[in-house]
Design a protein around this motif. Structure first.
Motif, PDB file in Angstrom:
ATOM      1  N   ARG A 371     -86.802  60.212  29.891  1.00 62.15           N
ATOM      2  CA  ARG A 371     -85.674  60.127  28.962  1.00 62.15           C
ATOM      3  C   ARG A 371     -84.664  61.233  29.255  1.00 62.15           C
ATOM      4  O   ARG A 371     -83.443  60.980  29.290  1.00 62.15           O
ATOM      5  CB  ARG A 371     -86.171  60.214  27.510  1.00 62.15           C
ATOM      6  CG  ARG A 371     -85.030  60.251  26.467  1.00 62.15           C
ATOM      7  CD  ARG A 371     -85.554  60.111  25.058  1.00 62.15           C
ATOM      8  NE  ARG A 371     -86.028  58.755  24.813  1.00 62.15           N
ATOM      9  CZ  ARG A 371     -85.254  57.759  24.418  1.00 62.15           C
ATOM     10  NH1 ARG A 371     -83.956  57.956  24.224  1.00 62.15           N
ATOM     11  NH2 ARG A 371     -85.749  56.560  24.203  1.00 62.15           N
ATOM     12  N   ARG A 375     -80.797  60.607  30.538  1.00 64.03           N
ATOM     13  CA  ARG A 375     -79.676  61.132  29.746  1.00 64.03           C
ATOM     14  C   ARG A 375     -78.837  62.109  30.573  1.00 64.03           C
ATOM     15  O   ARG A 375     -77.602  62.040  30.552  1.00 64.03           O
ATOM     16  CB  ARG A 375     -80.167  61.813  28.471  1.00 64.03           C
ATOM     17  CG  ARG A 375     -79.018  62.400  27.642  1.00 64.03           C
ATOM     18  CD  ARG A 375     -79.470  62.874  26.292  1.00 64.03           C
ATOM     19  NE  ARG A 375     -79.802  61.770  25.396  1.00 64.03           N
ATOM     20  CZ  ARG A 375     -78.896  61.051  24.756  1.00 64.03           C
ATOM     21  NH1 ARG A 375     -77.594  61.299  24.915  1.00 64.03           N
ATOM     22  NH2 ARG A 375     -79.255  60.075  23.946  1.00 64.03           N
ATOM     23  N   GLU A 379     -74.900  61.550  31.490  1.00 57.97           N
ATOM     24  CA  GLU A 379     -73.894  62.559  31.142  1.00 57.97           C
ATOM     25  C   GLU A 379     -73.085  62.962  32.373  1.00 57.97           C
ATOM     26  O   GLU A 379     -71.852  63.047  32.330  1.00 57.97           O
ATOM     27  CB  GLU A 379     -74.568  63.791  30.529  1.00 57.97           C
ATOM     28  CG  GLU A 379     -75.190  63.560  29.157  1.00 57.97           C
ATOM     29  CD  GLU A 379     -74.162  63.541  28.033  1.00 57.97           C
ATOM     30  OE1 GLU A 379     -72.954  63.634  28.318  1.00 57.97           O
ATOM     31  OE2 GLU A 379     -74.577  63.419  26.859  1.00 57.97           O
ATOM     32  N   VAL A 421     -85.868  53.419  28.119  1.00 58.76           N
ATOM     33  CA  VAL A 421     -84.889  54.497  27.965  1.00 58.76           C
ATOM     34  C   VAL A 421     -83.521  54.057  28.474  1.00 58.76           C
ATOM     35  O   VAL A 421     -82.482  54.289  27.832  1.00 58.76           O
ATOM     36  CB  VAL A 421     -85.362  55.757  28.715  1.00 58.76           C
ATOM     37  CG1 VAL A 421     -84.252  56.795  28.777  1.00 58.76           C
ATOM     38  CG2 VAL A 421     -86.597  56.349  28.032  1.00 58.76           C
ATOM     39  N   ASP A 424     -81.893  51.666  26.142  1.00 62.11           N
ATOM     40  CA  ASP A 424     -81.578  52.332  24.882  1.00 62.11           C
ATOM     41  C   ASP A 424     -80.299  53.163  25.018  1.00 62.11           C
ATOM     42  O   ASP A 424     -79.351  53.036  24.238  1.00 62.11           O
ATOM     43  CB  ASP A 424     -82.764  53.211  24.473  1.00 62.11           C
ATOM     44  CG  ASP A 424     -82.519  53.923  23.147  1.00 62.11           C
ATOM     45  OD1 ASP A 424     -81.695  53.440  22.356  1.00 62.11           O
ATOM     46  OD2 ASP A 424     -83.157  54.964  22.916  1.00 62.11           O
ATOM     47  N   LEU A 425     -80.251  54.012  26.054  1.00 67.43           N
ATOM     48  CA  LEU A 425     -79.141  54.954  26.182  1.00 67.43           C
ATOM     49  C   LEU A 425     -77.843  54.300  26.646  1.00 67.43           C
ATOM     50  O   LEU A 425     -76.751  54.750  26.285  1.00 67.43           O
ATOM     51  CB  LEU A 425     -79.516  56.072  27.165  1.00 67.43           C
ATOM     52  CG  LEU A 425     -80.625  57.029  26.726  1.00 67.43           C
ATOM     53  CD1 LEU A 425     -80.888  58.075  27.808  1.00 67.43           C
ATOM     54  CD2 LEU A 425     -80.251  57.727  25.427  1.00 67.43           C
ATOM     55  N   LYS A 426     -77.929  53.232  27.419  1.00 67.04           N
ATOM     56  CA  LYS A 426     -76.706  52.652  27.987  1.00 67.04           C
ATOM     57  C   LYS A 426     -75.795  52.056  26.920  1.00 67.04           C
ATOM     58  O   LYS A 426     -74.603  51.848  27.156  1.00 67.04           O
ATOM     59  CB  LYS A 426     -77.045  51.601  29.039  1.00 67.04           C
ATOM     60  CG  LYS A 426     -77.530  50.281  28.485  1.00 67.04           C
ATOM     61  CD  LYS A 426     -77.719  49.259  29.604  1.00 67.04           C
ATOM     62  CE  LYS A 426     -78.090  47.885  29.051  1.00 67.04           C
ATOM     63  NZ  LYS A 426     -78.226  46.894  30.142  1.00 67.04           N
ATOM     64  N   GLU A 428     -75.136  53.524  24.032  1.00 64.03           N
ATOM     65  CA  GLU A 428     -74.396  54.543  23.290  1.00 64.03           C
ATOM     66  C   GLU A 428     -72.921  54.431  23.663  1.00 64.03           C
ATOM     67  O   GLU A 428     -72.570  54.152  24.821  1.00 64.03           O
ATOM     68  CB  GLU A 428     -74.932  55.939  23.617  1.00 64.03           C
ATOM     69  CG  GLU A 428     -76.324  56.203  23.066  1.00 64.03           C
ATOM     70  CD  GLU A 428     -76.751  57.652  23.241  1.00 64.03           C
ATOM     71  OE1 GLU A 428     -75.896  58.482  23.620  1.00 64.03           O
ATOM     72  OE2 GLU A 428     -77.930  57.955  22.983  1.00 64.03           O
TER      73      GLU A 428
END
Length: 890
Positions: A371, A375, A379, A421, A424-426, A428
């Protein structure tokens, strides 16, 4: 996409020139006639210097590069060998490819063998030759050049290699020339008129370039290399095992200090200590006269509480007693110790190999590592995308089955965690534009070697020798770096080792079910190269984007300590461990644009300090001899002594051996001492000639000290002579202003860490980056000093050239005192450069640092700016000097 190669990088051109200068003045052999006739015609390299002439040039280059001079060119065998040491990621392959072109241009040598220890490195070299072809064509005017990969089934390349009148570069693995009954290299071939391939190659007397020679050190390997009949061999590596005539060195410390590789930061993911668990780690398995034994790490009850401790156990030992009654080990016994395989089996059914440990939390830790890696990747990708920089992340996994899944499983838990992960994060908001439509399958690639039937290989030897598994990452590196290629995440078990790296790897995640047994440097080497943009241009040294983040399952302090130990094991000095930092502390320090654009004080300061200079120096040998002799007169050393110690050996409660000294004393004694080659030792240590050293010793009255203790005498004498030599260099140094100036654009954002900065009001930057507590206090004082209008910590790229390396001064200060009525129109303004050394006295500075400060003083004298160094942190500025300068100004 084409890589853009900078032909003017100092460390690379110096390395190339160091080899070229070995043969300075050698005649051009371009027009030398071939020998032989018909199909056996051979155009070969020729060396017209004897070994003594080459050795003379070698020692000259070594002295210039600050390397201990060689005593003999080839002391132990028939090979002429020269070593170049360059840290991973600094362009080693580029350097030796450019050296090939220089040797052809300067001396006409045409035949070159690049010898590598593995297929992976061979693929990397072949790719580098293709990538640099246009660059070298432009740089050297399209020289006739051909390269090939040695293939025993295609002997036409061997024929051309011997008879061609152009540059011929043949890349081959060590396995190609290892002698064996089935090796075609040493078999007579009809296609070669009965010759063996090695006969045709050796007749060309090729220059043999060894890439990673530490993997080609066996006696059989060296004998095979001799069969190639090399004109000489050039050895290139970051980690030489044996150094033969070292001629250029770029250490890891140098590479980091010069900004030639990425800075390293560690994001650690660790579980808090839980003494309720049955923690066991197998450190070592061995045997002695009593039979097999194992060294374990486990929880132990000590007087200071329960902590991790070490214990040696044997078959049948009870871990409850070994741990001093830690309850989690009750009834747990060592069942079996297998010394050959390094395995320990326990009564609860757990079996651990050397280096492994019990850890129920490993999957939780690994999933969190994934994770954090994704991330961090997102970033950086968001930050760098508009700047044309593609971000890659590399995962080293523990077992292929944990990624692909075991038999009958759809996939392993690592891949499932990554997909979860990623998805999930993509979504945002800040990542949606870049990753919203991308699937985990499209964004990732797994590189594990496969059999012809498509099954995954897990044996290390088979992975290293599978060429197809390197297709995208080795042969299509430009495609991998393109925004058009969706692959961004790379998973590997052990396929990515020596021979592969990628400049745009910004994250390395080590997913190991134990603390990694892989070498830290090997892991880091995959991602330390400076990144490139979509147009192939490289990011400049010192750019704050040049950072590699390691996501590790150990604390950053432990990771740094392990890395530091590796560097120290390899003989490097300089605390590299301190260069790894906690990623969460990162921040950016920014220049105040309004100050740069509108401040008259800043404009005047920069106008004064912007001019650049160059220097020249010439040593007066007679004066050096006289001064050094005077210093040696005062050398006093102790005569040979012995130390007498008596100690009691005892076992502590933790079964640790402890020595308790009962008495100790030192006595002098008389004995015959064999005096070594003092002149030779001092000549090597000081890079002066034997003649100069002999003159110094003859003029000095020091032979009594020398005979009392030759070792201590030489140790002290070399320091004194080097100090005298350095002072003479500086004393004769002259700086003169040039037409070039430092560009104001070097005042850029700087990536640093929060605990290294202090906020200020009157700075050119919004915060000051300090190197010590004294600097922090100094910044605070001058920020509140009414006489200081403005100040700045000079940027890293503001460097002054010196004979001992570039020097970056500390502070630029604008000092102003008004008249007693406060009328600013009558103000007196001083523009100052200051070096601060608050944690050390001038006498205690390292010699090179002290000399650089002296050089800086001469530089600033040449551009008429006041410079001095301050050692008293209790004073805001050196007040007496300020008063003197004000008096002169008024």
């Amino acid at each position: 996409m084409e890589f853009d190669f900078d032909p003017n990088l100092d460390h690379q051109t110096t390395a190339v020139q160091s080899i070229v200068d070995l043969f300075d003045g050698h005649p051009d052999t371009h027009r030398e006639v071939p020998f032989g006739h018909g199909e056996n015609l051979a155009i070969s390299n020729h060396l017209h210097y004897n070994d003594d002439e080459v050795l003379d040039h070698l020692t000259t280059v070594q002295e210039r590069n600050g390397i201990e001079a060689s005593v003999s060119l080839r002391p132990d065998d028939a090979l002429r060998e020269f070593s170049v040491e360059m840290e991973t990621g600094t362009g080693k392959t580029y350097v030796y490819l450019r050296t090939i072109h220089e040797l052809f241009q300067q001396y006409g040598w045409k035949k070159f063998i690049i010898l590598v220890p593995s297929i992976a490195i061979r693929e990397g070299v072949l790719k580098s030759i293709e990538q640099t072809a246009k660059h070298f064509d432009k740089l050297y005017g399209n020289p006739p050049f051909n390269h090939c990969e040695y293939d025993s089934s295609s002997l036409g390349d061997v024929i051309r290699f011997g008879t061609s009148n152009q540059i011929e570069v043949m890349v081959m693995t060590l396995q190609s020339i290892n002698r064996g009954e089935d090796n075609i290299m040493f078999q007579h071939q009809d296609a070669l008129s009965g010759d063996r391939p090695v006969d045709r190659i050796s007749s060309a007397q090729p220059v043999v370039i060894m890439d990673e020679p530490q993997n080609m050190e066996s006696e059989n390997s060296r004998d095979a290399i001799k069969q190639l009949n090399p004109l000489f061999t050039l050895r290139y590596s970051a980690t030489h095992r044996t150094v033969q005539n070292l001629i250029y060195r770029l250490t890891p410390v140098d590479a980091h200090d010069l900004g030639l590789v990425k800075q390293i930061e560690v994001l650690s993911v660790t579980a808090e200590e839980d003494f309720n668990k049955t923690y066991i780690k197998v450190l070592e398995v061995d045997t002695d006269s009593q039979g097999p034994k194992a060294r374990l790490e486990l929880h132990k009850n000590l007087s200071s509480g329960t902590k991790k401790g070490k214990k040696t156990v044997r078959t049948g030992d009870n871990l409850y007693r070994a741990s001093k009654n830690v309850s989690s080990y009750r009834d747990l016994v060592v069942e079996f110790i297998d010394v050959r395989d390094g395995v320990v089996e326990f009564s609860n059914g757990v079996t651990l190999s050397t280096g492994e440990q019990t850890d129920d939390d490993i999957e939780v830790i690994q999933h969190r590592q994934i994770r954090e890696t994704v991330r961090e990747h997102f970033e950086k990708a968001r930050r760098f995308h508009d700047q044309g920089i593609k971000v890659l992340s590399l995962f080293f996994i523990d077992q292929v089955a944990n990624f692909r899944g075991k038999s009958g499983e759809e996939s392993g838990h690592l891949w499932k965690a990554f997909c979860e992960v990623f998805n999930d994060l993509k979504h945002e908001d800040k990542f949606e534009d870049l990753f919203g439509d991308l699937s985990p399958e499209e964004a990732s690639g797994a590189y594990f070697a496969k059999t012809r039937q498509g099954k995954i290989k897990t044996q290390a030897w088979s992975i290293r020798n599978d060429v197809e598994s390197y297709e995208l990452i080795m042969r299509d590196k430009e495609q991998l770096l393109s925004f058009d290629e969706p692959t961004q995440f790379i998973f590997s078990h052990s396929a990515l080792q020596e021979g592969w790296d990628n400049p745009n790897v910004f994250q390395i995640c080590t997913l190991n079910n134990t603390v990694s047994q892989t070498k830290k440097r090997q892991e880091l080497g995959r991602g330390v190269r400076l990144p490139v943009r979509q147009d192939g241009t490289r990011l400049d040294e010192g750019d704050d984007r040049n950072t590699l983040t390691v996501i590790a399952n150990e604390s950053y302090a432990e990771y740094a300590a392990a890395l530091q130990e590796e560097y120290e094991d390899e003989g490097y000095s300089g605390n590299l461990g301190e260069k790894t930092r906690e990623r969460r502390q990162r921040k950016t320090v920014k220049p105040k644009q309004e100050v740069i654009d509108h401040s008259e004080a800043f404009a005047n300061l920069w106008k004064l300090i912007a001019p650049q200079t160059r220097y020249r120096t010439q040593i007066d040998t007679d004066a050096l001899i006289e001064t050094a002799a005077d210093r040696l007169d005062n050398i006093t050393v102790n005569a040979s002594r012995m130390r007498l110690d008596m100690a009691e050996l005892a076992l502590t409660d933790e079964y640790e051996v402890e020595s308790r000294v009962q008495k100790s004393g030192i006595e002098e004694f008389d004995r015959t001492i064999e005096v070594p080659d003092v002149i030779g030792d001092l000549a090597e240590a000081t890079n002066l000639t034997r003649e100069t050293i002999a003159c110094i010793l003859l003029e000095a009255d020091c032979f009594e000290s020398l005979s009392d203790n030759p070792h201590d005498f030489v140790a002290e004498a070399k320091q004194l002579i080097n100090a005298v030599k350095s002072n003479h260099v500086v004393d004769s140094l002259q700086y003169e202003r040039t037409d070039e100036q430092y560009a104001i654009e070097i005042l850029t954002e700087i990536q640093t860490y929060a605990d290294d900065t202090v906020s200020v009001e009157n700075g050119v930057y919004d915060e000051i980056i300090f190197d010590s507590l004294g600097e922090k206090q100094f910044a605070k004082r001058i920020d509140t000093d009414e006489s200081v209008v403005m100040f700045m910590k000079l940027p890293p790229k503001y460097t002054i050239p010196t004979p001992y390396g570039d020097y970056n001064p500390d502070w630029g200060i604008v000092h102003q005192r008004t008249d007693w009525d406060g009328d600013s129109a009558d103000a007196t303004t001083l523009y100052l450069i200051r070096e601060t050394k608050f944690d050390i006295s001038n006498e205690d500075l390292r010699p090179a640092e002290r000399i650089k400060i002296k050089c800086a003083r001469k530089h600033f004298d040449a551009i008429e700016v006041d410079f001095t160094d301050i050692y008293n942190e209790k004073e805001t500025l050196d007040q007496q000097r300020i008063e003197d300068l004000l008096a002169i100004a008024e």
